[in-house]
Design an enzyme around this catalytic site. Structure first.
Site, PDB file in Angstrom:
ATOM      1  N   LYS A 183       0.495  -1.030  -0.088  1.00 27.20           N
ATOM      2  CA  LYS A 183       0.036   0.219   0.065  1.00 27.20           C
ATOM      3  C   LYS A 183       0.841   1.370  -0.283  1.00 27.20           C
ATOM      4  CE  LYS A 183      -3.046   2.645   0.577  1.00 27.20           C
ATOM      5  NZ  LYS A 183      -2.467   4.028   0.355  1.00 27.20           N
ATOM      6  N   GLY A 240       4.958   4.121  10.828  1.00 28.45           N
ATOM      7  CA  GLY A 240       4.040   5.015  11.132  1.00 28.45           C
ATOM      8  C   GLY A 240       3.467   4.897  12.407  1.00 28.45           C
ATOM      9  N   SER A 241       2.038   5.871  12.968  1.00 25.47           N
ATOM     10  CA  SER A 241       1.885   6.866  13.867  1.00 25.47           C
ATOM     11  C   SER A 241       2.011   5.690  15.095  1.00 25.47           C
ATOM     12  CB  SER A 241       1.231   8.052  13.572  1.00 25.47           C
ATOM     13  OG  SER A 241      -0.114   7.398  13.615  1.00 25.47           O
ATOM     14  N   ARG A 243      -0.958   5.961  16.354  1.00 24.14           N
ATOM     15  CA  ARG A 243      -2.792   6.149  16.566  1.00 24.14           C
ATOM     16  C   ARG A 243      -2.332   4.635  15.501  1.00 24.14           C
ATOM     17  NH1 ARG A 243      -6.801   8.328  13.230  1.00 24.14           N
ATOM     18  NH2 ARG A 243      -4.798   9.761  11.916  1.00 24.14           N
ATOM     19  N   GLY A 245      -1.964   2.965  13.520  1.00 22.05           N
ATOM     20  CA  GLY A 245      -0.910   1.066  13.924  1.00 22.05           C
ATOM     21  C   GLY A 245      -1.836   0.597  15.216  1.00 22.05           C
ATOM     22  N   GLU A 264       6.599  -0.532  13.767  1.00 21.73           N
ATOM     23  CA  GLU A 264       7.352   0.413  14.271  1.00 21.73           C
ATOM     24  C   GLU A 264       6.411   1.866  14.103  1.00 21.73           C
ATOM     25  OE1 GLU A 264      10.177   3.803  13.116  1.00 21.73           O
ATOM     26  OE2 GLU A 264      10.870   1.902  12.089  1.00 21.73           O
ATOM     27  N   CYS A 301      12.489   8.545  12.916  1.00 25.23           N
ATOM     28  CA  CYS A 301      11.855   7.952  13.368  1.00 25.23           C
ATOM     29  C   CYS A 301      12.908   7.941  15.198  1.00 25.23           C
ATOM     30  CB  CYS A 301      11.544   6.747  13.835  1.00 25.23           C
ATOM     31  SG  CYS A 301      13.396   5.451  12.782  1.00 25.23           S
ATOM     32  N   GLU A 391       5.444  10.320  21.195  1.00 27.90           N
ATOM     33  CA  GLU A 391       6.419  10.717  20.067  1.00 27.90           C
ATOM     34  C   GLU A 391       5.753  12.676  19.661  1.00 27.90           C
ATOM     35  OE1 GLU A 391       8.963   9.478  16.191  1.00 27.90           O
ATOM     36  OE2 GLU A 391       6.153   9.149  16.832  1.00 27.90           O
TER      37      GLU A 391
END
Length: 507
Positions: A183, A240-241, A243, A245, A264, A301, A391
């Site tokens: 994706k 990604g974030s 939220r 994830g 991650e 990251c 983060e």
């Protein structure tokens, strides 16, 4: 190469870009001319089904053939030339030198897995039969590994090459023998398509089933949901974030068949500065910390988002130097408009927290630019405000001013999981550094001494993961040769004839 604006579905470019979405040139804040078709759920179904069909043949080919395929992908990425570099720079706002370096890293990790497959795909464990063992004979048992099946991969916003279309998740899954349905990230669809063209060319050169790789373009969250819930998908890689994830994890949890989700998700990468180091290197440390923070406008990251120091008589010099250096940093573009909006909203919230002080701000820029920011607070304020412990994706750091070393140790116990942490200390502070490192090691995937966390070496000993929320599986890494282990499972062969064993397990 010509960017078609379509999705690659098992060797075919499908979709109508006329009614799709545009990519954004973040450096000008203007839409680019390329338009990209929104893939349908049916397109995704076809891609996953074709990947499932390709799994049987692809999982059976020799490791050397998979190595040849990975090497060919890297060669074809290089063949894309300047178009890839220019497209990635426009879509991300990252400088040319950074993108060229990231292309080298992408090719390098493809070659890393290729070399692993050529040398030894996995260590063989062979235990021969012992017919004379009492009270029961011992059977012949051999430990092997099998690929999991179709892997769904999500491109990362901040690494358009190394963590995206042919990035670490894709490379390690293909190396393990798993077809990939990717994706693409909406922040860099043109870059994604160009790399997909390179992968398709490698598929053709190696005469593989084109179902082994597909690229799905689209802004719809339904595509992501369907990908992780599809019954033919057997594992998912995501960067990604936290939220997003956790939303994907919830969808996976609702599946009839559980599958591994390798996400991650977030890291503040704490930097612990011990007093003697502060005393002798205050100005140098401040410059080093700010330089690391500003890499990619803080959108790494591994960006150092939390600085921990004892507020003694030498602390003021460090803070003064950090204020001066950060105040000279130019404003810059963020990877997407949404990331910029989130960063600015967080900065505004932090300024409203009692006990938190913004002590420095970077230089102003265009209306769509973001300025770096530096905050301070004490340990009590940090503990009382959970939002300070998350983060921040952008060039922002928070200095925690501790009263003494005991508070430093207390802070370690409060930390969430992180990708990295660094201890900055002089040689005569190794005693306390060891005391600090023992609990800190249980909070991170990589513990660093007297170096900054930005920059991840791609090698066999690297771990890019850690306790949650750094990663959803503390036992894994998304960088380095051990990343292949995420996409294969162990299998024991008992009393199997030589002709039926994988080559690596034969006598």
């Amino acid at each position: 190469m010509t960017i078609s604006g379509k999705s690659l579905i098992a060797g075919k470019w499908l979709g109508n870009p006329e009614n799709g979405f545009n990519s954004l040139n973040v450096s000008t804040n203007q839409n680019m001319s390329n338009c990209f078709a929104e893939a349908s759920l049916n397109d995704l179904d076809i891609a996953v089904a074709r990947a499932h069909d390709a799994f049987e043949s692809y999982s059976q080919i020799a490791a050397t053939k998979r190595a040849e395929f990975l090497t060919a992908i890297g060669e074809q990425i290089v063949e894309l030339g300047d178009e890839l570099i220019k497209t990635a720079c426009a879509e991300t706002g990252l400088p040319e030198a950074r993108i060229i370096g990231e292309r080298g890293r992408t090719v390098g990790q493809l070659n890393l897995f290729a070399n692993l497959l050529r040398e030894q795909e996995y260590p063989s464990v062979i235990e021969h039969a012992d017919k004379n063992r009492l009270p029961m004979p011992k059977p012949d048992t051999r430990l092997g590994y099998l690929p999991l099946g179709v892997v769904g991969v999500f491109g990362a916003s901040n690494f358009p090459l190394a963590f995206s279309t042919a990035g670490g998740d894709t490379a390690s899954a293909l190396a393990a023998g798993c077809p990939v349905v990717m994706k693409a990230h909406v922040a860099h669809p043109g870059t994604a398509e160009l790399v997909a063209q390179a992968i398709l060319r490698a598929i053709e050169l190696c005469e593989l089933d084109p179902g082994v790789f597909s690229l799905i373009q689209g802004e719809s969250y339904e595509l992501a949901t369907k990908l992780v819930q599809h019954p033919f998908v057997k594992a998912v890689g995501f960067t990604g974030s936290e939220r997003v994830g956790m939303i994907l994890q919830a969808h996976i949890n609702n599946r009839a068949e559980p599958i591994p989700f390798y996400g991650e998700l977030g890291s503040v990468n704490p930097q612990f500065i011990l007093p003697e180091k502060m005393k002798t290197k205050a100005s140098e440390l401040a410059s080093t910390f700010v330089a690391s923070l500003m890499m990619g406008q803080g959108q790494f990251c591994t960006s150092p988002g939390l600085w921990v120091a004892v507020e003694d008589e030498h602390y003021a010099a460090f803070e003064k130097s950090a204020i001066k250096v950060l105040s000279e940093q130019a404003a810059g573009v963020m990877l997407t408009r949404d990331i910029k909006a989130s960063f600015q909203a967080t900065m505004a919230k932090w300024q409203d927290i009692k006990g938190v002080s913004m002590i420095a701000r970077g230089l102003p820029g265009e209306s769509f630019h973001c300025q770096a920011a530096l905050f301070t607070c004490d340990l009590e304020t940090f503990v009382a405000n959970v939002e300070l412990q998350n983060e921040v994706f952008g060039a922002s750091a928070l200095i925690i001013k501790c009263k003494d070393k005991a508070q430093m140790l207390q802070l370690v116990s409060l930390l969430k999981g992180n990708l990295t942490a660094s201890i900055h200390a002089d040689e005569d502070e190794l005693g306390f550094a060891q005391q600090l490192s023992i609990p800190l090691a249980h909070k991170v995937g990589r513990l660093i001494f007297n170096e900054m966390p930005t920059g991840v070496e791609v090698c066999a000993s690297m771990i890019h993961g850690g306790p949650f929320p750094a990663a959803t599986d503390v036992r894994t890494t998304s960088v380095g040769s051990k990343a292949i282990e995420r996409f294969r499972r162990p299998i024991c062969y008992q009393n199997i004839p030589q002709a039926l064993l994988p080559d690596v397990l034969k006598d």
